[in-house]
Design an enzyme around this catalytic site. Structure first.
Site, PDB file in Angstrom:
ATOM      1  N   GLY A   1     -34.431  51.238 -22.086  1.00  0.00           N
ATOM      2  CA  GLY A   1     -34.484  51.593 -23.455  1.00  0.00           C
ATOM      3  C   GLY A   1     -34.260  51.833 -24.572  1.00  0.00           C
ATOM      4  O   GLY A   1     -34.374  51.628 -26.256  1.00  0.00           O
TER       5      GLY A   1
ATOM      6  N   LEU B   1     -32.826  45.647 -27.078  1.00  0.00           N
ATOM      7  CA  LEU B   1     -30.969  44.459 -27.025  1.00  0.00           C
ATOM      8  C   LEU B   1     -31.516  42.712 -26.687  1.00  0.00           C
ATOM      9  O   LEU B   1     -31.240  42.593 -27.458  1.00  0.00           O
ATOM     10  CB  LEU B   1     -30.441  44.727 -25.987  1.00  0.00           C
ATOM     11  N   GLY B   2     -32.616  42.603 -25.864  1.00  0.00           N
ATOM     12  CA  GLY B   2     -32.978  41.217 -25.568  1.00  0.00           C
ATOM     13  C   GLY B   2     -33.835  41.177 -26.794  1.00  0.00           C
ATOM     14  O   GLY B   2     -33.233  39.452 -26.211  1.00  0.00           O
TER      15      GLY B   2
ATOM     16  N   SER C   1     -41.389  31.558 -18.016  1.00  0.00           N
ATOM     17  CA  SER C   1     -41.383  33.037 -18.106  1.00  0.00           C
ATOM     18  C   SER C   1     -42.387  32.853 -16.455  1.00  0.00           C
ATOM     19  O   SER C   1     -43.149  32.574 -16.266  1.00  0.00           O
ATOM     20  CB  SER C   1     -41.342  33.795 -18.491  1.00  0.00           C
TER      21      SER C   1
ATOM     22  N   HIS D   1     -41.796  39.665 -24.528  1.00  0.00           N
ATOM     23  CA  HIS D   1     -42.033  38.193 -25.382  1.00  0.00           C
ATOM     24  C   HIS D   1     -43.210  38.200 -27.191  1.00  0.00           C
ATOM     25  O   HIS D   1     -42.990  37.711 -27.945  1.00  0.00           O
ATOM     26  CB  HIS D   1     -42.533  36.962 -24.846  1.00  0.00           C
TER      27      HIS D   1
END
Length: 444
Positions: free
Chosen positions: A274, A277-278, A303, A384
């Site tokens: 949660g 970061l990505g 992906s 994304h």
């Protein structure tokens, strides 16, 4: 400024609860250990001196981490019941602020409404190994939350604090290559969650000059990657994953580096679930590569679509009105072929007939372009697209692994990161609109 009264109130309630608990239960080791931990928590909250506070936290954290499962669950319940804000104090501060909404009363209301357990966690975090210990606690808390919904407020406090402590502004992005320590390289093998690393030879190929790996690290957790992304430097946007992760493939020369492809991103720390970061990592990596390799024309992903097969199996997924008839016809074609469940067993995209392929591609496009902003949307697509990428291209037979066939019938997708437009496209997605290329908008 209101922490001490709140801590005293929490201490009083906590002592009563602990005494009640001790009177009801036999004096087992877990109970005694928990009682010592709770007493240490109250001492830590009431301590004014920083030096003593650090000493208490340093003594308390190992005991807290060492609690058995049952005692840890009871500790979480104490956090919920005994270390929350005082309702009467919050009500009084809120009434005073409503009567006169000035800065002083707002500060008092904020202090009254903050649970003492937040300050407890802050003080525990200062102990040696405190950050790692709190992450271990949150892993256990997330597991307990599945059957203990009453711990939701405690979880909200953990998430609130960890989101601040692991703000990407505090994190260090580092490239990882074959010269890294064996321990760090083992972490990559252990935590790779998208395309399994098949041993040291496979990992070494993924760290060649035409492959890059970057990770976020926290200063309090040296040598422990929080999240890492793998990148392939290629002459063009890829359509299949197998060539990218083939350990026997020869490295490409630098003159071929035209496209940077993010093909795997993996979280290493479940305690940070949660915490965003990505998205920051991908943007930082793209900016880093753009500076290092100015010849790069574009940044994209290759992906998976992990939720596609499950979505296909649903009968209640609505179709966009504009393409309702085509979607209905595609579902009929799918049903005639045995349905999504049958296709998931032994389906071969390479041998698939044209009509079935067209139906599946149409449904996959609808799933990605229209369902992504909804609760039914694919998790990777949400990541994304919410990060400001554009839905660029659908790739038939992109992943022929068992996992790829089961989850998405072998389909993969490219998301394009145009750094000039990511903020604009992020805003569109927030408002329910998916940014997509012309080929996607036309549908198959």
């Amino acid at each position: 400024m209101m922490l001490k009264p709140l801590a005293d109130a929490a201490s009083s309630r906590g002592r009563r609860a602990a005494l009640d608990l001790l009177s009801r239960r036999h004096s087992g080791g877990g109970t005694r250990a928990l009682a010592r931990v709770l007493d240490g928590c109250r001492r830590l909250l009431s301590e004014r001196g920083e030096a003593n506070s650090l000493a208490i936290a340093a003594e308390l954290m190992p005991r807290l981490v060492a609690l058995d499962d049952e005692a840890r669950l009871r500790f979480f319940r104490h956090l919920a019941d005994d270390f929350g804000p005082d309702p009467q104090g919050v009500l009084l501060a809120a009434q005073r602020f409503a009567e006169q909404p000035d800065a002083e009363r707002l500060i008092a209301l904020t202090a009254a409404s903050e649970p003492p357990r937040q300050e407890l966690l802050r003080r525990l975090n200062r102990a040696p190994g405190g950050t790692a210990g709190i992450l271990r606690l949150r892993r256990a808390l997330l597991a307990a939350l599945r059957t203990q919904p009453g711990l939701a407020a405690v979880e909200a406090d953990f998430l609130h604090l960890l989101s601040s402590w692991f703000n990407p502004g505090f994190l260090q992005m580092q490239p990882i290559d074959w010269r890294a320590s064996a321990e760090l390289l083992e972490r990559l093998i252990e935590h790779e969650a998208v395309h399994e690393i098949q041993g040291w030879g496979d990992l070494r190929r993924r760290l060649q000059p035409d492959r890059r790996c970057f990770a976020f690290f926290h200063p309090q957790l040296p040598g422990e990657p929080l999240i890492f992304v793998e990148v392939a430097l290629l002459p063009e946007m890829p359509a299949a994953i197998a060539p990218l992760i083939d350990p026997a493939s020869p490295p490409r020369p630098a003159r071929d580096f035209k496209v940077a492809t993010f093909y795997s991103i993996s979280n290493c720390e479940p305690g940070l679930k949660g915490v965003s970061l990505g998205n920051f990592l991908i943007k930082r990596v793209a900016e880093h590569l753009q500076r290092e390799l100015p010849q790069l024309r574009s940044f994209c992903t290759l992906s998976p679509i992990p939720g596609f097969a499950a979505w296909l199996a649903r009968d209640d997924a609505p179709a966009p009105p504009r393409w309702a008839q085509r979607v209905a016809a595609a579902r009929e074609t799918l049903t005639a072929a045995g349905g999504a469940a049958a296709l998931g067993k032994g389906f071969d995209p390479v041998q698939c007939d044209g009509a079935l392929r067209e139906a599946i591609e149409l449904l996959a496009t609808v799933y990605l372009a229209h369902e992504a902003p909804t609760p039914r949307g694919d998790a990777v697509a949400k990541f994304h697209l919410g990060n400001g990428a554009r839905l660029e291209r659908l790739n038939w037979a992109g992943d022929l692994s068992r996992k790829g066939l089961k989850q998405s019938l072998g389909l993969m997708v490219n998301y394009l990161y145009d750094l000039r437009h990511v903020e604009e496209q992020h805003e569109r997605f927030v408002h329910g609109e998916v940014s997509a290329s012309r080929r996607i908008k036309r549908l198959p």
